[in-house]
Design an enzyme around this catalytic site. Sequence first.
Site, PDB file in Angstrom:
ATOM      1  CE1 TYR A 138       2.224   7.245  -2.716  1.00  0.00           C
ATOM      2  CE2 TYR A 138       2.649   6.132  -4.800  1.00  0.00           C
ATOM      3  CZ  TYR A 138       1.866   6.307  -3.672  1.00  0.00           C
ATOM      4  OH  TYR A 138       0.733   5.536  -3.491  1.00  0.00           O
ATOM      5  CG  ASP A 168       2.501  12.142  12.307  1.00  0.00           C
ATOM      6  OD1 ASP A 168       2.856  11.190  11.573  1.00  0.00           O
ATOM      7  OD2 ASP A 168       2.913  13.303  12.158  1.00  0.00           O
ATOM      8  CB  VAL A 169       1.696   6.334  10.990  1.00  0.00           C
ATOM      9  CG1 VAL A 169       0.268   5.900  11.238  1.00  0.00           C
ATOM     10  CG2 VAL A 169       1.877   6.961   9.620  1.00  0.00           C
ATOM     11  CE  LYS A 207       2.600   3.819  -1.105  1.00  0.00           C
ATOM     12  NZ  LYS A 207       1.837   3.460   0.113  1.00  0.00           N
ATOM     13  CG  ASN A 261      -4.577   2.971   4.166  1.00  0.00           C
ATOM     14  OD1 ASN A 261      -4.596   2.699   2.964  1.00  0.00           O
ATOM     15  ND2 ASN A 261      -5.097   4.101   4.636  1.00  0.00           N
TER      16      ASN A 261
HETATM   17  P1  NAD Z   1      -6.152   9.284   1.048  1.00  0.00           P
HETATM   18  O1  NAD Z   1      -5.409  10.561   0.918  1.00  0.00           O
HETATM   19  O2  NAD Z   1      -7.634   9.318   1.077  1.00  0.00           O
HETATM   20  O3  NAD Z   1      -5.677   8.476   2.333  1.00  0.00           O
HETATM   21  C1  NAD Z   1      -4.440   8.607   2.952  1.00  0.00           C
HETATM   22  C2  NAD Z   1      -4.671   8.618   4.432  1.00  0.00           C
HETATM   23  O4  NAD Z   1      -3.414   8.665   5.118  1.00  0.00           O
HETATM   24  C3  NAD Z   1      -5.474   9.858   4.870  1.00  0.00           C
HETATM   25  O5  NAD Z   1      -6.544   9.445   5.688  1.00  0.00           O
HETATM   26  C4  NAD Z   1      -4.467  10.670   5.650  1.00  0.00           C
HETATM   27  O6  NAD Z   1      -5.036  11.429   6.701  1.00  0.00           O
HETATM   28  C5  NAD Z   1      -3.564   9.570   6.187  1.00  0.00           C
HETATM   29  N1  NAD Z   1      -2.283  10.109   6.619  1.00  0.00           N
HETATM   30  C6  NAD Z   1      -1.459  10.971   5.960  1.00  0.00           C
HETATM   31  N2  NAD Z   1      -0.402  11.272   6.720  1.00  0.00           N
HETATM   32  C7  NAD Z   1      -0.553  10.586   7.887  1.00  0.00           C
HETATM   33  C8  NAD Z   1       0.205  10.486   9.064  1.00  0.00           C
HETATM   34  N3  NAD Z   1       1.343  11.174   9.230  1.00  0.00           N
HETATM   35  N4  NAD Z   1      -0.256   9.695  10.068  1.00  0.00           N
HETATM   36  C9  NAD Z   1      -1.419   9.014   9.934  1.00  0.00           C
HETATM   37  N5  NAD Z   1      -2.163   9.059   8.833  1.00  0.00           N
HETATM   38  C10 NAD Z   1      -1.745   9.844   7.818  1.00  0.00           C
HETATM   39  O7  NAD Z   1      -5.635   8.374  -0.161  1.00  0.00           O
HETATM   40  P2  NAD Z   1      -5.794   6.813  -0.407  1.00  0.00           P
HETATM   41  O8  NAD Z   1      -5.825   6.624  -1.862  1.00  0.00           O
HETATM   42  O9  NAD Z   1      -6.891   6.230   0.406  1.00  0.00           O
HETATM   43  O10 NAD Z   1      -4.385   6.271   0.104  1.00  0.00           O
HETATM   44  C11 NAD Z   1      -4.256   5.260   1.075  1.00  0.00           C
HETATM   45  C12 NAD Z   1      -3.017   4.439   0.808  1.00  0.00           C
HETATM   46  O11 NAD Z   1      -3.167   3.771  -0.453  1.00  0.00           O
HETATM   47  C13 NAD Z   1      -1.722   5.248   0.692  1.00  0.00           C
HETATM   48  O12 NAD Z   1      -0.677   4.533   1.322  1.00  0.00           O
HETATM   49  C14 NAD Z   1      -1.489   5.327  -0.800  1.00  0.00           C
HETATM   50  O13 NAD Z   1      -0.131   5.479  -1.125  1.00  0.00           O
HETATM   51  C15 NAD Z   1      -2.022   3.964  -1.234  1.00  0.00           C
HETATM   52  N6  NAD Z   1      -2.362   3.886  -2.657  1.00  0.00           N
HETATM   53  C16 NAD Z   1      -3.433   4.548  -3.180  1.00  0.00           C
HETATM   54  C17 NAD Z   1      -3.718   4.417  -4.531  1.00  0.00           C
HETATM   55  C18 NAD Z   1      -4.889   5.074  -5.171  1.00  0.00           C
HETATM   56  O14 NAD Z   1      -5.014   4.984  -6.399  1.00  0.00           O
HETATM   57  N7  NAD Z   1      -5.765   5.732  -4.451  1.00  0.00           N
HETATM   58  C19 NAD Z   1      -2.904   3.636  -5.345  1.00  0.00           C
HETATM   59  C20 NAD Z   1      -1.816   2.989  -4.782  1.00  0.00           C
HETATM   60  C21 NAD Z   1      -1.557   3.111  -3.431  1.00  0.00           C
END
Ligand code: NAD
Length: 266
Positions: free
Chosen positions: A165, A65-66, A169, A92
């Site tokens: 959120y 857990d980060v 960011k 990430n």
């Molecule tokens: P996702 O939900 O598939 O991935 C998020 C990951 O973070 C998951 O694997 C989850 O298990 C992990 N996670 C959550 N809590 C955690 C914790 N406490 N410790 C370790 N890992 C944890 O969604 P995604 O779209 O792949 O998101 C990844 C990143 O990209 C995030 O930071 C998100 O804010 C950012 N993001 C995504 C989008 C989009 O459109 N998908 C847009 C902008 C930013």
Amino acid sequence: MIFSLKNQVALVTGASSGLGYACAEALAKEGACVVINYHSQAEPAEELAEKIRADGGRAIAVKGDVSKEADVENLFDQTIREFGRLDILVANSGLQKDAPSIEMTLEDWNTVLDVNLTGQFLCARAALRQFKRQEHRQDISKAVGKIIHMSSVHQLIPWAGHVNYAASKGGVDMLMKSLAQEVGEERIRVNAVAPGAIATAINEESTQGEAGKALLKLIPYGRIGAAEDVANAVVWLASDLSDYVHGTTLFIDGGMSLYPGFRDNG
Ligand code: NAD
């Protein structure tokens, strides 16, 4: 100038799904040894590690857990135990707990800040400590180490109903810039990528069907992004091809941050 990440070690947090998964896979394709951090989904993380190994690469999956200091320490300890060094961190992990502000609980505020911002700080700090500790291998990279933060267009675009959120960011933006200013002299590169709408689990509801069509109005380039769009940029930022890129956020958003509402407002 080489693109290859051969013999470099990359750690990707939250890599059991979505963007993290795609980044880990893409970094491995360029030759990096990859540590696939996961929070709760062991299976896809272990499967990805197995797939990379089957393709002749090196990878391990590590739970953690980060937002927990001890978990982050363990994650980096396991990385060093397995691969002996760290060259690339992709911070990430992230999540959303959406609600109108007047209904948002302190718990949901704190959870999002803890994972999305504090988690990125804890991982970046651990990476910096490791970069300073290890020998600089100039045969594999010009930089001593590279940190890539996963931000969002919402470091820039306000987002009603998502104040936790967007605040997290916005914090990532200043975390990244301040770190970059602090450690640049040591040849450690720190950058961020800011995705727009990329189809993953985090935003399934808003990228599919009618909601997906409505979303296109916010994207001048006219398509919703794929995880590979982000992973390709992360690979470039991790490589020596971007060696003079430092303290920058690369928006990967099909133009979402260009205020598209003004297109038809002439
Ligand atoms: P996702 O939900 O598939 O991935 C998020 C990951 O973070 C998951 O694997 C989850 O298990 C992990 N996670 C959550 N809590 C955690 C914790 N406490 N410790 C370790 N890992 C944890 O969604 P995604 O779209 O792949 O998101 C990844 C990143 O990209 C995030 O930071 C998100 O804010 C950012 N993001 C995504 C989008 C989009 O459109 N998908 C847009 C902008 C930013």
